[in-house]
Scaffold this active site. Structure first.
Site, short mmCIF file in Angstrom:
data_model
loop_
_atom_site.label_atom_id
_atom_site.label_comp_id
_atom_site.label_asym_id
_atom_site.label_seq_id
_atom_site.Cartn_x
_atom_site.Cartn_y
_atom_site.Cartn_z
N CYS A 155 -7.32 6.50 -9.59
CA CYS A 155 -6.08 6.94 -8.91
C CYS A 155 -5.33 7.96 -9.76
O CYS A 155 -4.77 8.92 -9.23
CB CYS A 155 -5.20 5.74 -8.57
N SER A 201 1.32 -11.28 2.07
CA SER A 201 0.81 -12.01 0.90
C SER A 201 1.52 -13.36 0.74
O SER A 201 2.74 -13.41 0.62
CB SER A 201 1.01 -11.15 -0.35
N LEU A 252 16.17 -4.30 6.42
CA LEU A 252 14.77 -4.74 6.50
C LEU A 252 13.93 -4.02 5.44
O LEU A 252 14.06 -2.80 5.28
CB LEU A 252 14.21 -4.42 7.90
N GLY A 279 6.63 -6.74 -1.16
CA GLY A 279 6.04 -7.08 -2.45
C GLY A 279 6.64 -8.36 -3.00
O GLY A 279 6.84 -9.34 -2.29
N SER A 327 4.64 -0.07 -7.09
CA SER A 327 4.59 1.23 -6.42
C SER A 327 5.08 2.27 -7.43
O SER A 327 5.60 1.90 -8.49
CB SER A 327 5.49 1.23 -5.17
C1 LIG Z 1 1.83 -2.02 -2.88
S1 LIG Z 1 2.74 -3.38 -2.26
C2 LIG Z 1 4.37 -2.71 -2.39
C3 LIG Z 1 5.39 -3.78 -2.55
C4 LIG Z 1 6.83 -3.35 -2.77
N1 LIG Z 1 7.37 -2.59 -1.69
C5 LIG Z 1 6.98 -2.63 -4.09
O1 LIG Z 1 7.24 -1.42 -4.08
O2 LIG Z 1 6.86 -3.28 -5.11
C6 LIG Z 1 2.39 -3.37 -0.50
C7 LIG Z 1 3.10 -4.42 0.34
O3 LIG Z 1 2.87 -4.16 1.73
C8 LIG Z 1 2.65 -5.37 2.40
N2 LIG Z 1 1.98 -5.11 3.68
C9 LIG Z 1 0.77 -4.57 3.90
N3 LIG Z 1 0.50 -4.52 5.21
C10 LIG Z 1 1.59 -5.01 5.86
C11 LIG Z 1 1.94 -5.24 7.22
N4 LIG Z 1 1.11 -4.92 8.22
N5 LIG Z 1 3.15 -5.76 7.51
C12 LIG Z 1 4.01 -6.10 6.51
N6 LIG Z 1 3.74 -5.91 5.19
C13 LIG Z 1 2.54 -5.39 4.87
C14 LIG Z 1 1.87 -6.18 1.40
O4 LIG Z 1 1.88 -7.56 1.74
C15 LIG Z 1 2.64 -5.86 0.11
O5 LIG Z 1 3.77 -6.69 0.01
#
Ligand SMILES: C[S@@+](CC[C@H](N)C(=O)[O-])C[C@H]1O[C@@H](n2cnc3c(N)ncnc32)[C@H](O)[C@@H]1O
Length: 290
Positions: free
Chosen positions: A266, A100, A72, A77, A38
């Site tokens: 992007c 994931s 939480l 990620g 991110s």
């Molecule tokens: C772009 S990554 C960001 C990961 C982390 N927060 C970071 O900044 O490195 C998006 C994350 O959102 C999660 N995600 C997407 N939809 C989701 C949902 N409905 N419930 C929980 N997690 C979700 C994905 O599995 C992934 O882990």
């Protein structure tokens, strides 16, 4: 399932795994050493690692999570924020949600009893105990599918904030980072990104987030940092370039070329202000009137 309708209106687990379960080794070639995926927060002469840690610290502080019992992370990620919370901020127990499988496996390999990772959507999350703070970085972009009605989109976002309200202790804080549409309409967005990079995922407008938090969260700070995303994407692109041969070996030429194209599109989107990067802190409030 807690609310099948709400989960069906957002990106499915299959759509999330299509993107994030590409290969942990591939992501490690161009993300920083914490595997943060991110926008970072940049200062002059930063490495990507430093800028990512600054962002993680900013989010942790925004959620007032230091020294707390339960935190939480929605959309955790590869667990960089969870790790930082327990190792540097004295948090007793962190719960991370992700759709994931590769990320779950990765986080489980930390063998850290203070971290619990769940392969679960926020829409299905039913914690046994409430949280002191909530962090969500770069996941909100997946909560709504494209082509649903504006009222359905608002319903999902409202449900998310209502759930967050239920999960949080009174007066608890949430720190949210998400890409938003700025000077762009969904129809004018890139079809390539919508179909081949992030399927089943649509962005929010800031106004939708504000509306969805009405009378349950007080928005305390908001900053738009689109140039931080331009810099982050540039860093990812440079790393991928450095490690291109290895990346092609891992996932093939076609996938590598797709990621290069995605970073480029992007970068332009953030540079021109078609998209923005919202960082929002908010505090749980109690509705005063029926
Ligand atoms: C772009 S990554 C960001 C990961 C982390 N927060 C970071 O900044 O490195 C998006 C994350 O959102 C999660 N995600 C997407 N939809 C989701 C949902 N409905 N419930 C929980 N997690 C979700 C994905 O599995 C992934 O882990």
């Amino acid at each position: 399932m807690n609310n099948p309708k709400i989960q069906e209106l957002g990106a499915s687990a299959a759509a999330i795994q299509y993107h994030y379960d590409q290969s942990n080794d591939f992501y490690r070639l161009w993300l920083d050493s914490t595997n943060t995926y991110s926008a970072a927060i940049w200062q002059e002469n930063d490495t990507l690692e430093l800028a990512q840690l600054r962002k993680i610290d900013f989010q942790i502080n925004g959620a007032r999570a230091e020294g707390k019992k339960r935190v939480l992370d929605v959309g955790c990620g590869w667990g960089a924020t969870l790790k930082r919370l327990v190792e540097n901020y004295g948090v007793e127990k962190c719960v991370g949600l992700t759709l994931s499988e590769a990320q779950v496996e990765w986080i489980k390999s930390f063998n850290e009893p203070k971290i619990e990772v769940k392969l679960e959507s926020w829409a299905d999350h039913c914690p046994e105990e409430s949280y002191d703070a909530i962090i969500s970085i770069g996941a909100f972009e997946h909560f709504a599918k494209p082509n649903i009605s504006p009222s359905q989109k608002l319903e999902i976002y409202r449900t998310f904030f209502q759930r967050a309200h239920q999960w949080l202790k009174p007066g608890g804080w949430m720190s949210l980072q998400t890409i938003v549409y700025e000077n762009l309409t969904p129809a004018a967005g890139s079809k390539f990104i919508a179909e081949e990079i992030f399927p089943e995922s649509d962005l929010p407008y800031l106004a939708e987030i504000v509306k969805a938090t009405e009378r349950i969260f007080e928005i305390v700070t908001l900053q738009n940092d689109r140039f931080d995303y331009v810099k982050t994407l540039k860093a990812w692109r440079a790393r991928l370039k450095e490690n291109r041969a290895e990346a092609v070996n891992l996932v093939g030429e076609e996938v590598v070329a797709k990621y290069e194209k995605y970073f480029g599109i992007c970068m332009i989107g953030f540079h021109t202000g078609n998209m923005n990067l919202a960082r929002i802190t908010m505090r749980r409030i109690e509705p005063a009137h029926k």
